[in-house]
Design a protein around this motif. Sequence first.
Motif, PDB file in Angstrom:
ATOM      1  N   PHE A 254      60.279 -11.631 -10.992  1.00  0.00           N
ATOM      2  CA  PHE A 254      59.421 -12.648 -10.402  1.00  0.00           C
ATOM      3  C   PHE A 254      58.358 -12.033  -9.503  1.00  0.00           C
ATOM      4  N   MET A 255      58.692 -10.925  -8.840  1.00  0.00           N
ATOM      5  CA  MET A 255      57.707 -10.327  -7.951  1.00  0.00           C
ATOM      6  C   MET A 255      56.467  -9.889  -8.726  1.00  0.00           C
ATOM      7  N   SER A 256      56.675  -9.271  -9.886  1.00  0.00           N
ATOM      8  CA  SER A 256      55.549  -8.864 -10.712  1.00  0.00           C
ATOM      9  C   SER A 256      54.699 -10.071 -11.094  1.00  0.00           C
ATOM     10  N   LYS A 257      55.346 -11.136 -11.500  1.00  0.00           N
ATOM     11  CA  LYS A 257      54.639 -12.366 -11.881  1.00  0.00           C
ATOM     12  C   LYS A 257      53.845 -12.930 -10.707  1.00  0.00           C
ATOM     13  N   GLU A 258      54.467 -12.935  -9.528  1.00  0.00           N
ATOM     14  CA  GLU A 258      53.830 -13.555  -8.369  1.00  0.00           C
ATOM     15  C   GLU A 258      52.708 -12.696  -7.791  1.00  0.00           C
ATOM     16  N   ILE A 259      52.819 -11.376  -7.943  1.00  0.00           N
ATOM     17  CA  ILE A 259      51.689 -10.520  -7.567  1.00  0.00           C
ATOM     18  C   ILE A 259      50.488 -10.839  -8.461  1.00  0.00           C
ATOM     19  N   GLU A 260      50.746 -10.953  -9.753  1.00  0.00           N
ATOM     20  CA  GLU A 260      49.658 -11.218 -10.692  1.00  0.00           C
ATOM     21  C   GLU A 260      49.046 -12.605 -10.479  1.00  0.00           C
ATOM     22  N   GLU A 261      49.846 -13.563 -10.022  1.00  0.00           N
ATOM     23  CA  GLU A 261      49.370 -14.938  -9.853  1.00  0.00           C
ATOM     24  C   GLU A 261      48.424 -15.124  -8.671  1.00  0.00           C
ATOM     25  N   GLN A 262      48.287 -14.102  -7.833  1.00  0.00           N
ATOM     26  CA  GLN A 262      47.571 -14.313  -6.577  1.00  0.00           C
ATOM     27  C   GLN A 262      46.123 -14.733  -6.769  1.00  0.00           C
ATOM     28  N   SER A 263      45.435 -14.150  -7.721  1.00  0.00           N
ATOM     29  CA  SER A 263      44.039 -14.544  -7.928  1.00  0.00           C
ATOM     30  C   SER A 263      43.948 -16.007  -8.354  1.00  0.00           C
ATOM     31  N   GLU A 264      44.858 -16.426  -9.235  1.00  0.00           N
ATOM     32  CA  GLU A 264      44.885 -17.821  -9.676  1.00  0.00           C
ATOM     33  C   GLU A 264      45.216 -18.763  -8.524  1.00  0.00           C
ATOM     34  N   CYS A 265      46.184 -18.368  -7.688  1.00  0.00           N
ATOM     35  CA  CYS A 265      46.600 -19.223  -6.575  1.00  0.00           C
ATOM     36  C   CYS A 265      45.479 -19.359  -5.549  1.00  0.00           C
ATOM     37  N   LEU A 270      40.974 -22.607  -3.043  1.00  0.00           N
ATOM     38  CA  LEU A 270      39.539 -22.795  -2.821  1.00  0.00           C
ATOM     39  C   LEU A 270      39.004 -24.007  -3.577  1.00  0.00           C
ATOM     40  N   ASP A 271      39.569 -24.294  -4.742  1.00  0.00           N
ATOM     41  CA  ASP A 271      39.168 -25.499  -5.472  1.00  0.00           C
ATOM     42  C   ASP A 271      39.534 -26.755  -4.681  1.00  0.00           C
ATOM     43  N   GLU A 272      40.657 -26.692  -3.975  1.00  0.00           N
ATOM     44  CA  GLU A 272      41.122 -27.865  -3.227  1.00  0.00           C
ATOM     45  C   GLU A 272      40.309 -28.108  -1.965  1.00  0.00           C
ATOM     46  N   ASP A 433      31.554 -15.905  -0.095  1.00  0.00           N
ATOM     47  CA  ASP A 433      32.377 -14.695  -0.108  1.00  0.00           C
ATOM     48  C   ASP A 433      33.823 -15.031  -0.471  1.00  0.00           C
ATOM     49  N   LEU A 434      34.343 -16.114   0.075  1.00  0.00           N
ATOM     50  CA  LEU A 434      35.713 -16.518  -0.249  1.00  0.00           C
ATOM     51  C   LEU A 434      35.852 -16.813  -1.738  1.00  0.00           C
ATOM     52  N   ARG A 435      34.847 -17.434  -2.309  1.00  0.00           N
ATOM     53  CA  ARG A 435      34.931 -17.799  -3.730  1.00  0.00           C
ATOM     54  C   ARG A 435      34.924 -16.573  -4.643  1.00  0.00           C
ATOM     55  N   ARG A 436      34.518 -15.430  -4.122  1.00  0.00           N
ATOM     56  CA  ARG A 436      34.571 -14.205  -4.917  1.00  0.00           C
ATOM     57  C   ARG A 436      35.961 -13.552  -4.888  1.00  0.00           C
ATOM     58  N   LEU A 437      36.816 -14.029  -3.987  1.00  0.00           N
ATOM     59  CA  LEU A 437      38.115 -13.376  -3.821  1.00  0.00           C
ATOM     60  C   LEU A 437      38.987 -13.397  -5.074  1.00  0.00           C
ATOM     61  N   PRO A 438      39.080 -14.500  -5.823  1.00  0.00           N
ATOM     62  CA  PRO A 438      39.939 -14.454  -7.018  1.00  0.00           C
ATOM     63  C   PRO A 438      39.603 -13.311  -7.955  1.00  0.00           C
ATOM     64  N   ASP A 439      38.314 -13.098  -8.223  1.00  0.00           N
ATOM     65  CA  ASP A 439      37.916 -12.004  -9.105  1.00  0.00           C
ATOM     66  C   ASP A 439      38.233 -10.650  -8.479  1.00  0.00           C
ATOM     67  N   ARG A 440      38.023 -10.533  -7.167  1.00  0.00           N
ATOM     68  CA  ARG A 440      38.300  -9.268  -6.496  1.00  0.00           C
ATOM     69  C   ARG A 440      39.798  -8.957  -6.508  1.00  0.00           C
ATOM     70  N   LEU A 441      40.613  -9.975  -6.297  1.00  0.00           N
ATOM     71  CA  LEU A 441      42.061  -9.768  -6.335  1.00  0.00           C
ATOM     72  C   LEU A 441      42.518  -9.377  -7.734  1.00  0.00           C
ATOM     73  N   ALA A 556      34.923  -8.125   5.217  1.00  0.00           N
ATOM     74  CA  ALA A 556      34.622  -9.461   5.717  1.00  0.00           C
ATOM     75  C   ALA A 556      35.402  -9.695   7.008  1.00  0.00           C
ATOM     76  N   PRO A 557      35.146 -10.793   7.717  1.00  0.00           N
ATOM     77  CA  PRO A 557      35.910 -11.062   8.941  1.00  0.00           C
ATOM     78  C   PRO A 557      37.408 -11.148   8.706  1.00  0.00           C
ATOM     79  N   TRP A 558      37.820 -11.501   7.481  1.00  0.00           N
ATOM     80  CA  TRP A 558      39.246 -11.570   7.167  1.00  0.00           C
ATOM     81  C   TRP A 558      39.799 -10.239   6.665  1.00  0.00           C
TER      82      TRP A 558
END
Length: 595
Positions: A254-265, A270-272, A433-441, A556-558
């Motif tokens: 599950f850890m492998s799956k959840e690491i990979e899911e981070q960009s989607e999450c 951000l969509d919300e 900048d935040l909206r670019r994070l999924p691709d960067r992750l 970035a500031p974060w």
Amino acid sequence: MCGIIACKTHSPSAAYLLTGLRRLEYRGYDSVGIAVRTAGGDVVRMRTIHRIDALERAVDDWDGAAFGGVGIGHTRWATHGQATEVNAHPHVDCTGRISVVHNGVIENAEALRRDLASSGHRFATGVDSEVICHLVEQRLALTEDLLAAVKGAVVALEGPWAIAVLEESTGRLVVAASRSPLVVAHTNVGEFAASDITALADWVDEFQVLEDGDVVELTGVNGWHDPDKTVVTPALARFIWRAGDSGRMGHADFMSKEIEEQSECVARVLDEVGDRISTGALWSDLGLQCFDRVRVVGCGTSLNAGHVIGNVVRLLGGLPVTSTVASEAGGSVFEPGTLMLAISQSGETADVLNAIVDDAAGGSPLLALVNNPHSTLARRADAVMTCSAGPEIGVAATKTFTCQIVAGVAVMISALVAAGRLSRTAADTLVDDLRRLPDRLAGAGSVAECIVPALADELVDASGFVFIARGVGLPYAAEGALKLKELSYRWAEHYPAGELKHGPLALITRGTPVVVVDDGSPKLATNVSEVRARGGLIVSVGPLGSSIPVVDGPAAPWGPIESVIPLQILARSLAIALGHDVDKPRNLAKSVTVE
């Protein structure tokens, strides 16, 4: 700790209990057990200090009377007494009439044990939960009604607790809770109660949350029964379970799956909220006043996320921020105009819940940042921000960390806009900048998967690690060290890079791995040179030219959030090379409901 399930179903309950217990595995446990009433009216207990697979085999091998539709189950993370089969739940009273599972801690267990023993009760264990069985037994001597007996018994309990009580002779099932989570649900297959709604995900899409002090019976008829009408039936809440939440979906763990899911999450978060950040609406909709300072309260990974969020408030808003370890929050001094930001993945962390009581919080408005909007912390807060990571099965937090950061940063940027401390134009740039994070992750994950596993093989014999960073990179160094400790069982410490010369350099010898989170600070190069001069092995996570080049552009500031992906992969890869279970690291629990 750590999880309970109870059910009264139209078909044999054992299958439901086992499925629910598997859903609770992610919380961490060292023993597991069930008590099931048979068609003949007896109650059979099965317990093991092994995994749920062992319990499932015991159920399959059972050749006694057929199992009936009433049962209770428990996953235990030992707090009182060692992880042995004797100490595993369910526990029973002197006669075997009453079986109990309990989540939480009975703080006055020793005093109750002495009183009960002096009255002739015989104890089989030193576990605090066992006193509940004997308290109910004692009350049944005064009344033959189980519901009344449980109501009378729980009055004596101090501390956080959630319980399910099964009576052998009648098959009646009563559940109760105080300061510990318990949900109930009525379904077309029967009635359920559990400490976590994910345990019921296969059968439930609506549920109710018990309030502190609620004692109700699962009747198998209407799902909520209190003949004295002393309990107000709470409103229904809805639960959405995505198809991929419960399975590994082709991943080794599950850890492998959840690491990979981070960009989607992160994209989902951000969509919300993305359209309401720079307008200030995200903050305004929470109904909280503007603030002059922030106090962040959390534990472990959540506190590391809080440090990132605090940096954003400090750098963008020029406001003072204090971060407090929740278990040490007692005696904190609160100044007027303080916003208390309490962060917990589960929303059930006992240390955090204790830190937010009115006298400890000084009357400050409370914003909860949680992954479970129906949790105790969410219900007690003045406003709630959900991080929308979805269920996280691996005990070591991964996607909840990144989602906490993004959700927390989003609401703080919005708050600064609403207060006039940040212009909408500046906020729009930050949101871009935040909206670019999924691709960067996602990109960081691809790079790290190519580089890190081989690197971990080279580091497998290292006895310990030092993580360093400066400024906004420091919380990520802290999180990287925490993940490596949790999974590999090697010591790992993080330090501000400038502090090396004030003591930690004594740890550095030839070959000592030093993981550098590079946010582009110009002073960091000098600190890296200090390590190299003493023979330390540098593993840098940062921009092009680093050992693991995943950070794109200035910080970035974060901070360099992309760096967390290779740090998680490093911890996982090293743990696998050492033969450890990355989903269930030893001695750890996901939902820490004890102090």
